[in-house]
Structures are given as C-alpha cells and as structure tokens.
Write a protein that holds these residues in place. Structure first.
Motif, PDB file in Angstrom:
ATOM      1  N   ASN A   1      47.025  27.604  34.415  1.00 35.80           N
ATOM      2  CA  ASN A   1      46.291  28.828  34.079  1.00 35.80           C
ATOM      3  C   ASN A   1      44.786  28.561  34.136  1.00 35.80           C
ATOM      4  O   ASN A   1      44.318  27.480  33.751  1.00 35.80           O
ATOM      5  CB  ASN A   1      46.678  29.326  32.696  1.00 35.80           C
ATOM      6  N   ALA A   2      44.045  29.565  34.604  1.00 35.60           N
ATOM      7  CA  ALA A   2      42.597  29.383  34.770  1.00 35.60           C
ATOM      8  C   ALA A   2      41.888  30.710  34.533  1.00 35.60           C
ATOM      9  O   ALA A   2      42.508  31.772  34.442  1.00 35.60           O
ATOM     10  CB  ALA A   2      42.295  28.837  36.161  1.00 35.60           C
ATOM     11  N   LYS A   3      40.572  30.595  34.429  1.00 36.77           N
ATOM     12  CA  LYS A   3      39.716  31.783  34.270  1.00 36.77           C
ATOM     13  C   LYS A   3      38.600  31.730  35.313  1.00 36.77           C
ATOM     14  O   LYS A   3      38.090  30.660  35.625  1.00 36.77           O
ATOM     15  CB  LYS A   3      39.123  31.850  32.856  1.00 36.77           C
ATOM     16  N   ARG A   4      38.275  32.906  35.823  1.00 36.38           N
ATOM     17  CA  ARG A   4      37.187  33.010  36.780  1.00 36.38           C
ATOM     18  C   ARG A   4      36.276  34.169  36.345  1.00 36.38           C
ATOM     19  O   ARG A   4      36.742  35.260  36.034  1.00 36.38           O
ATOM     20  CB  ARG A   4      37.710  33.294  38.191  1.00 36.38           C
ATOM     21  N   LEU A   5      34.997  33.888  36.336  1.00 36.99           N
ATOM     22  CA  LEU A   5      34.010  34.922  36.044  1.00 36.99           C
ATOM     23  C   LEU A   5      33.414  35.364  37.373  1.00 36.99           C
ATOM     24  O   LEU A   5      32.634  34.635  37.989  1.00 36.99           O
ATOM     25  CB  LEU A   5      32.924  34.398  35.107  1.00 36.99           C
ATOM     26  N   ILE A   6      33.803  36.540  37.822  1.00 35.64           N
ATOM     27  CA  ILE A   6      33.380  37.054  39.127  1.00 35.64           C
ATOM     28  C   ILE A   6      32.229  38.041  38.937  1.00 35.64           C
ATOM     29  O   ILE A   6      32.286  38.923  38.072  1.00 35.64           O
ATOM     30  CB  ILE A   6      34.556  37.733  39.858  1.00 35.64           C
ATOM     31  N   GLU A   7      31.198  37.885  39.772  1.00 36.53           N
ATOM     32  CA  GLU A   7      30.042  38.780  39.721  1.00 36.53           C
ATOM     33  C   GLU A   7      29.878  39.483  41.069  1.00 36.53           C
ATOM     34  O   GLU A   7      29.829  38.839  42.110  1.00 36.53           O
ATOM     35  CB  GLU A   7      28.769  37.998  39.396  1.00 36.53           C
ATOM     36  N   VAL A   8      29.819  40.804  41.030  1.00 35.98           N
ATOM     37  CA  VAL A   8      29.559  41.602  42.234  1.00 35.98           C
ATOM     38  C   VAL A   8      28.154  42.180  42.092  1.00 35.98           C
ATOM     39  O   VAL A   8      27.890  42.988  41.195  1.00 35.98           O
ATOM     40  CB  VAL A   8      30.601  42.723  42.415  1.00 35.98           C
TER      41      VAL A   8
END
Length: 381
Positions: A150-157
């Motif tokens: 399991n992982a987390k990603r902080l995505i910025e557009v």
C-alpha cells in the motif's frame, strides 16, 4: 529496486548486443522493461495532460484500487480496473456500486492491473484523462491481498495558461482604454477639422477683394487644399455666379507662381471659368478617395490630393451641379456648364444623394414625387 533492474537490463542489452542469447532475452523482456513503473514522489502535471501514476504490488485475485480523498466535497472516490466492475467485484473493492457525483466517471479514467515479471509481482496503474485542477490531492493505493505494498501519492495538477474569463478581465480594461482614446482622438480631430475649415473659409473670403492679404494668408499651401465649412473648394466657388475675372487672375498667379493671366486673352465669362478648370491640375489620387471619407483623417499637406472636378460639398453638390442650379445670370452659367462638360474628367451623371433621400421621404409622405433635380442634366433641362 525497480530502477536498478531496469538499468541492469538496458546495460546488458547494450554491452552484449552481439550475444544471440542475450539478444533473445532482451527481446522477451522488451515489453516488460518498457512498462516498468518509475520511481515517482508527488508527481505534478499541467491542466489538460493525462495524469498517470504506477505503484508496484501484488494485486492477486482481489485486485487494487486508487482512493482519492476530496476534501472540498468531503467524499472519497474509488477508482478500480473496469474488469472488476464487469466481474461484479466493484462492490467488494470499493464498498459500493456507484461513485459520488463529484467523482470521475468510468469513461474518464483508466485503472490497469499489470502482471509482473521475474521478481516483480506486478503493479497498479492509473490514468486520469484530461487532468483538471480538481484532480489534485492525496491518492491512496490499496492492495487488499498485499497490504505491505500500500502506498500514497500526492498528485498536483497545475494550471496551464489563463482561463477565458481571466483573459476577458485582462483585455476588457485595455479595450475600454483603446475605445476611450479613439473617442478622444476622434473628437480632437473633428474639432481641429472645424477650426481648419473656418480658417480656410476666411482665406477664401479674402479672395474676393483682398488679393494681397489672400496670398499672405495662403502662404505655401496649395490653393486646391482650401475648403470652407461647407466643404466648398476652389472649383465649387468658380462654378458659382459671384466668381470674377480678377479672382481668376489671382488664383492663376499663385498656381503658376506669378506667370500672370492666361496666355490667350479671349475675354468674356467663359475664358474666366475655363482657365480655372483647365489650368489647375488635380491629382489622379482623388478618383480613388470616396467622397464620404472623413476629411479629419487626411493631413493638411495632403488635402489638395483629394480635390477633383467632381468633389462634393456637404450638400452633395459638385461644381457642375452648382453651375447648373444657378438661377441668376443664367446665360453665363449655361456657358459655365459648357466649360465644365468640356473639362476632362468631369462627370455629368453624379447624383446629389442628399437630394435623392429628401425626395424619397417627400414622395413617401405625399405619395407623389415633387419637381426636383437629380443630376446636372435634369437641372439643365
């Protein structure tokens, strides 16, 4: 670790390119090497780009999911492989069959479960089509059968360029300023034109009885560039009944730089008119400039280029129309009409458009056409 594997495979392919066994192994691994997930930490994208994210993990038979926590809407979106929906596993993975309205529709995203190769168990890949700023936030990637992955990603557009409404707000003050400046400039030109026409009218009035003062006021300007408030030029005045032979001599003295009166003194009123129309040369450019072109836009030193034998004044009359409409001294005026008709370039079919419009209004009001003149030929008849 994945980065190291990719590097080793690529290095092996380049170093041992001539080894048949190595070439065959590279060909077999080519697709896997291409799809290996790259290490990504808080990736960023521009608005309109496809947002992609890959996480290594063993999805097994239970699959994987991307959970997007929308803080503004206070909802959590669940994105899974569409094949899980077809196999009726969506409710098991997401806990519900349908996503909230603020979440993306199924046709606007793609989640793919990719099988691994060798030591790689597999990975879960997500693509958000046509990324929007609202897609920015924290994504949690869950592998129900492999919790350690399991992982987390902080995505910025990020916003790309300006929105239409931002461009509108920026351009609006500029457009308003330009319109305001054009309005001020137009009024200034009209005011300047009025002052100049009054000044020219004063000079033309001096032509009648104050020849020396007329020459002084005219200076180095072309006599063809003079127009009074009613846009009458020298040809309109010469076509009238109050033109004298002394005025002709003054004009020709100036036009010919002191050459004096005409070479042949024929005498009479016809010679008086004919010399004005035959010896004052007009520019060919005047035929290309429409009568309704604003005079305020023409520089003063170029006004003489716009004058012709067919120029209209504000009433719509040409010199020929003025000559044909004269009620007094009709004998001399008919001779003046003949002079104008013999002058090269004079058109006898030009209508007084202002008079035509007035006649049309009268005809509509009275249901009959009053006696009127349209062209010089009508008047002469």
């Amino acid at each position: 670790m994945l980065g190291r594997i990719s590097f080793v495979l690529l290095l092996l392919c380049k170093i041992s390119a001539l080894d048949p066994d190595t070439v065959e192994m590279c060909n077999q691994c080519k697709d896997v090497c291409k799809d290996l997930p790259q290490k990504e930490e808080n990736p960023s994208f521009y608005e309109g780009q496809n947002v992609t994210s890959k996480v290594e993990g063993d999805f097994g038979s239970e699959g994987c999911k991307f959970l997007f926590h929308q803080k503004l809407e206070n909802v959590t979106c669940c994105y899974i492989d569409i094949r899980r929906h077809h196999n009726n596993q969506g409710e098991n993975l997401c806990g519900r069959l349908e996503e909230p309205k603020s979440c993306r529709k199924r046709e606007t995203y793609e989640v793919t479960e990719v099988d691994g190769y060798g030591e790689i168990d597999g990975w879960c890949s997500m693509t958000l089509i046509d990324g929007q700023i609202s897609d920015s936030g924290e994504y949690e990637i869950i592998f129900p059968g492999d919790p350690k992955s399991n992982a987390k990603r902080l995505i910025e557009v990020k916003k790309y360029g300006l929105y239409y409404w931002e461009i509108f707000l920026i351009c609006l003050p500029i457009v308003v300023f330009i319109i305001l400046m054009l309005y001020v400039w137009r009024n200034w030109l009209i005011k300047r034109e009025k002052v100049q026409r009054d000044h020219d009218g004063t000079i033309l009035n001096l032509l009648r009885n104050k020849n020396d003062e007329f020459k002084e006021k005219l200076g180095k300007r072309s006599i063809l560039g003079l127009r009074d408030r009613n846009d009458n030029n020298i040809f309109h005045l010469a076509a009238g009944t109050d033109w004298t032979q002394e005025m002709t001599k003054t004009v020709l003295d100036i036009a010919t730089e002191g050459a004096g009166s005409p070479d042949k003194e024929k005498g009479g009123f016809i010679n008086n008119k004919e010399d004005i129309f035959s010896r004052l040369k007009v520019s060919s450019l005047s035929e290309w400039i429409p009568d309704n072109f604003p005079g305020c836009l023409i520089p003063q030193f170029m006004l003489h280029l716009t004058i012709s034998h067919n120029s209209r004044n504000k009433e719509g009359n040409t010199p020929l129309i003025i000559a044909s409409k004269a009620e007094k001294d009709q004998t001399n005026q008919l001779e003046a009409v003949g002079i104008l008709l013999r002058t090269k370039g004079v058109k006898m079919d030009i209508k007084n458009e202002a008079l035509v419009r007035w006649v049309s209004r009268v005809a509509r009001a009275t249901r009959r056409c009053p006696p009127c003149s349209y062209t010089p030929l009508h008047t002469a008849v």
